[in-house]
Design a protein around this motif. Structure first.
Motif, PDB file in Angstrom:
ATOM      1  N   ASN A  88       0.853  -1.196   0.000  1.00 14.31           N
ATOM      2  CA  ASN A  88       0.000   0.000   0.000  1.00 14.31           C
ATOM      3  C   ASN A  88       0.886   1.241   0.000  1.00 14.31           C
ATOM      4  OD1 ASN A  88       0.787   0.599   2.786  1.00 14.31           O
ATOM      5  ND2 ASN A  88      -0.422  -1.224   3.275  1.00 14.31           N
ATOM      6  N   PRO A  89       0.326   2.430  -0.291  1.00 12.46           N
ATOM      7  CA  PRO A  89       1.151   3.653  -0.383  1.00 12.46           C
ATOM      8  C   PRO A  89       1.865   3.992   0.921  1.00 12.46           C
ATOM      9  CG  PRO A  89      -0.978   4.005  -1.422  1.00 12.46           C
ATOM     10  CD  PRO A  89      -1.047   2.672  -0.737  1.00 12.46           C
ATOM     11  N   ARG A  90       1.248   3.608   2.059  1.00  9.63           N
ATOM     12  CA  ARG A  90       1.904   3.925   3.332  1.00  9.63           C
ATOM     13  C   ARG A  90       3.222   3.178   3.461  1.00  9.63           C
ATOM     14  NH1 ARG A  90       3.805   2.527   7.230  1.00  9.63           N
ATOM     15  NH2 ARG A  90       3.981   3.629   9.221  1.00  9.63           N
ATOM     16  N   ASN A  91       3.184   1.873   3.144  1.00  2.62           N
ATOM     17  CA  ASN A  91       4.423   1.081   3.202  1.00  2.62           C
ATOM     18  C   ASN A  91       5.451   1.599   2.199  1.00  2.62           C
ATOM     19  OD1 ASN A  91       2.963  -0.379   4.973  1.00  2.62           O
ATOM     20  ND2 ASN A  91       3.068  -2.327   3.863  1.00  2.62           N
ATOM     21  N   ALA A  92       4.949   2.034   1.035  1.00  2.00           N
ATOM     22  CA  ALA A  92       5.859   2.530  -0.008  1.00  2.00           C
ATOM     23  C   ALA A  92       6.540   3.812   0.470  1.00  2.00           C
ATOM     24  CB  ALA A  92       5.074   2.784  -1.297  1.00  2.00           C
ATOM     25  N   ALA A  93       5.763   4.698   1.121  1.00  2.00           N
ATOM     26  CA  ALA A  93       6.351   5.956   1.626  1.00  2.00           C
ATOM     27  C   ALA A  93       7.356   5.641   2.735  1.00  2.00           C
ATOM     28  CB  ALA A  93       5.238   6.875   2.153  1.00  2.00           C
ATOM     29  N   ALA A  94       6.958   4.770   3.666  1.00  2.00           N
ATOM     30  CA  ALA A  94       7.855   4.426   4.789  1.00  2.00           C
ATOM     31  C   ALA A  94       9.122   3.766   4.252  1.00  2.00           C
ATOM     32  CB  ALA A  94       7.135   3.498   5.764  1.00  2.00           C
ATOM     33  N   GLY A  95       8.965   2.848   3.303  1.00  2.00           N
ATOM     34  CA  GLY A  95      10.135   2.155   2.732  1.00  2.00           C
ATOM     35  C   GLY A  95      11.049   3.133   2.017  1.00  2.00           C
ATOM     36  N   SER A  96      10.459   4.115   1.333  1.00  2.00           N
ATOM     37  CA  SER A  96      11.278   5.098   0.591  1.00  2.00           C
ATOM     38  C   SER A  96      12.059   5.991   1.546  1.00  2.00           C
ATOM     39  CB  SER A  96      10.368   5.961  -0.296  1.00  2.00           C
ATOM     40  OG  SER A  96       9.614   5.144  -1.154  1.00  2.00           O
ATOM     41  N   LEU A  97      11.418   6.394   2.642  1.00  2.00           N
ATOM     42  CA  LEU A  97      12.089   7.317   3.575  1.00  2.00           C
ATOM     43  C   LEU A  97      13.111   6.599   4.434  1.00  2.00           C
ATOM     44  CD1 LEU A  97       9.097   9.611   4.549  1.00  2.00           C
ATOM     45  CD2 LEU A  97      11.163  10.257   3.291  1.00  2.00           C
ATOM     46  N   ARG A  98      13.088   5.255   4.413  1.00  2.00           N
ATOM     47  CA  ARG A  98      14.062   4.497   5.217  1.00  2.00           C
ATOM     48  C   ARG A  98      15.265   4.074   4.371  1.00  2.00           C
ATOM     49  NH1 ARG A  98      10.211   1.308   7.669  1.00  2.00           N
ATOM     50  NH2 ARG A  98       9.201   2.451   9.353  1.00  2.00           N
ATOM     51  N   GLN A  99      15.322   4.583   3.138  1.00  2.00           N
ATOM     52  CA  GLN A  99      16.484   4.262   2.291  1.00  2.00           C
ATOM     53  C   GLN A  99      17.680   5.084   2.760  1.00  2.00           C
ATOM     54  OE1 GLN A  99      16.694   2.081  -0.268  1.00  2.00           O
ATOM     55  NE2 GLN A  99      14.601   1.448   0.245  1.00  2.00           N
ATOM     56  N   LEU A 100      18.847   4.481   2.830  1.00  2.00           N
ATOM     57  CA  LEU A 100      20.042   5.218   3.275  1.00  2.00           C
ATOM     58  C   LEU A 100      20.585   6.112   2.162  1.00  2.00           C
ATOM     59  CD1 LEU A 100      21.686   2.331   5.289  1.00  2.00           C
ATOM     60  CD2 LEU A 100      20.817   4.507   6.215  1.00  2.00           C
ATOM     61  N   ASP A 101      20.212   5.817   0.913  1.00  2.00           N
ATOM     62  CA  ASP A 101      20.691   6.620  -0.213  1.00  2.00           C
ATOM     63  C   ASP A 101      19.598   7.613  -0.623  1.00  2.00           C
ATOM     64  OD1 ASP A 101      21.830   5.861  -3.642  1.00  2.00           O
ATOM     65  OD2 ASP A 101      21.522   7.740  -2.513  1.00  2.00           O
ATOM     66  N   PRO A 102      19.825   8.918  -0.413  1.00  2.00           N
ATOM     67  CA  PRO A 102      18.775   9.901  -0.702  1.00  2.00           C
ATOM     68  C   PRO A 102      18.352   9.925  -2.171  1.00  2.00           C
ATOM     69  CG  PRO A 102      20.835  10.995  -0.091  1.00  2.00           C
ATOM     70  CD  PRO A 102      21.035   9.548   0.138  1.00  2.00           C
ATOM     71  N   LYS A 103      19.245   9.434  -3.056  1.00  2.00           N
ATOM     72  CA  LYS A 103      18.866   9.421  -4.482  1.00  2.00           C
ATOM     73  C   LYS A 103      17.674   8.499  -4.718  1.00  2.00           C
ATOM     74  CE  LYS A 103      23.374  10.749  -6.358  1.00  2.00           C
ATOM     75  NZ  LYS A 103      23.875  10.970  -4.976  1.00  2.00           N
ATOM     76  N   ILE A 104      17.536   7.470  -3.891  1.00  2.00           N
ATOM     77  CA  ILE A 104      16.393   6.555  -4.065  1.00  2.00           C
ATOM     78  C   ILE A 104      15.106   7.263  -3.640  1.00  2.00           C
ATOM     79  CG2 ILE A 104      15.347   4.371  -3.345  1.00  2.00           C
ATOM     80  CD1 ILE A 104      18.189   3.235  -3.055  1.00  2.00           C
ATOM     81  N   ALA A 105      15.150   7.891  -2.458  1.00  2.00           N
ATOM     82  CA  ALA A 105      13.957   8.624  -1.981  1.00  2.00           C
ATOM     83  C   ALA A 105      13.580   9.702  -2.995  1.00  2.00           C
ATOM     84  CB  ALA A 105      14.251   9.257  -0.628  1.00  2.00           C
ATOM     85  N   ALA A 106      14.615  10.338  -3.592  1.00  2.00           N
ATOM     86  CA  ALA A 106      14.357  11.454  -4.531  1.00  2.00           C
ATOM     87  C   ALA A 106      13.555  10.982  -5.740  1.00  2.00           C
ATOM     88  CB  ALA A 106      15.674  12.064  -4.986  1.00  2.00           C
ATOM     89  N   GLY A 107      13.670   9.696  -6.062  1.00  2.00           N
ATOM     90  CA  GLY A 107      12.984   9.182  -7.253  1.00  2.00           C
ATOM     91  C   GLY A 107      11.601   8.642  -6.975  1.00  2.00           C
ATOM     92  N   ARG A 108      11.142   8.765  -5.714  1.00  2.00           N
ATOM     93  CA  ARG A 108       9.881   8.101  -5.360  1.00  2.00           C
ATOM     94  C   ARG A 108       8.676   9.047  -5.377  1.00  2.00           C
ATOM     95  NH1 ARG A 108      11.129   3.193  -2.598  1.00  2.00           N
ATOM     96  NH2 ARG A 108      12.616   2.156  -3.973  1.00  2.00           N
TER      97      ARG A 108
END
Ligand code: 0OW
Length: 326
Positions: free
Chosen positions: A195-215
């Motif tokens: 679900n979108p909540r898990n996707a947001a939480a998973g994205s913000l828990r990435q250690l590489d900000p470039k990954i979060a930036a693409g979400r």
């Protein structure tokens, strides 16, 4: 162009690009075509390459940080980030209002807000600059996810208020971004997010900000924690002030003079919910007056002056939306 002129031009471009970014991501109403934004981003990148000493953390080129972190640091919330008690029907809301009336003499008005189904976060600003972002964690200890939160385009890197202010809100992933991300993951044989909540939480828990930036994450701000001046007297004034500061606040909030009005608002949004382009799991109802909030205080883990009215789970609607979009 000498260093002095470059510094001047970088400052001009920074203000311009931050304004364009605000119009596009907060107001959803850009005043210039994307090509002009891209051209000015190109110009400031070139100037910063020529004069690296002129790069500041507020520059729009610095939204997506450098190296991945090894781990997240811990952050203590001096003002605890509380959770909410639940209500599942109109009678529960009437009970909530009855309890509140017992705790204060003056008549009570409420503020209703859509309960965004994302990740509660805290943003700290000092001298008008975003200096630290954190997850709620267990309410007193969260994780420092500053470099990931910076990548959320609708979040301002600078604000005009120079006092220390900690702003709180919900980071989330809009439906379109969620469906596109899961499509990519399935194409790459990766596990789709439930679900979108898990996707947001998973994205913000990435250690590489470039990954979060693409979400394509987004954020709605709904409150304050630590705040030097605390001069406002109601929650609704705070929401208005946050918007004036350039924060993205959810436009659907409503001040209600009676609990019956609250119940009408809840019933309206229970029907309207599928037409939103982000996930909500209910409505948050808050006593508006801040002195009354203080009078009512807290239970062990949640305020007596706020409650979450929960909608039935939306799995079915999410699946139907996927079918309709496939
Ligand atoms: N998810 C939300 O949209 C939301 C909101 N609009 N307003 C609040 O107000 C806080 C203030 C005091 C206790 C809750 N909390 C929200 O979410 C909470 C944060 C932590 C647990 C819930 O997700």
């Amino acid at each position: 162009m000498n260093k002095q002129e470059a510094q001047q031009r970088i400052a001009e471009l920074t203000d311009l690009l931050n304004q364009y970014n605000y119009e596009y991501h907060v107001l959803d109403n850009p005043s210039v075509p994307d090509a002009e934004y891209d051209q000015k981003m190109q110009e400031i990148r070139k100037l910063e390459e020529q004069f690296p000493a002129l790069v500041t953390s507020e520059s729009p080129t610095q939204r997506v940080g450098g190296e991945p972190l090894d781990a997240f640091q811990k952050v203590q919330h001096n003002v605890p980030m509380l959770s909410l008690g639940n209500a599942f029907g109109a009678e529960d809301l009437r009970d909530f209002a009855r309890r509140a009336r017992q705790g204060t003499d003056a008549p009570i008005s409420y503020v209703c807000e859509l309960k965004i189904d994302g990740l509660a976060v805290s943003l700290l600003y000092e001298n008008g600059r975003f200096v630290r972002g954190a997850t709620r964690g267990d309410g007193t200890t969260g994780e420092d996810i500053t470099s990931n939160l910076r990548t959320i385009r609708s979040m301002p890197l600078t604000i005009k208020d120079t006092e220390t202010i900690e702003v709180r809100g919900e980071a989330f992933m809009p439906h379109q971004s969620f469906l596109k991300l899961n499509e990519q993951r399935e194409n790459n044989d990766a596990e789709p997010f439930a679900n979108p909540r898990n996707a947001a939480a998973g994205s913000l828990r990435q250690l590489d900000p470039k990954i979060a930036a693409g979400r394509n994450l987004d954020i709605f701000l709904y409150g304050v924690g630590e705040w030097e001046s605390q001069t406002l007297s109601s929650h609704s004034e705070r929401l208005t002030y946050l918007k004036e500061l350039g924060f993205k606040t959810n436009p659907e909030w409503k001040k209600c003079e009676t609990i019956e009005e609250v119940i009408e608002y809840v019933e309206y949004w229970e029907n309207e919910r599928p037409n939103l382009n982000y996930e909500i799991d209910g409505i948050v109802v808050k006593v508006d007056n801040l002195d009354q909030q203080d009078e009512l205080g807290f239970t062990a883990k949640s305020p007596r002056w706020a409650i979450a009215y929960k909608f039935p789970a939306e799995e079915v609607i999410t699946i139907l939306r996927e079918i309709e979009l496939s």
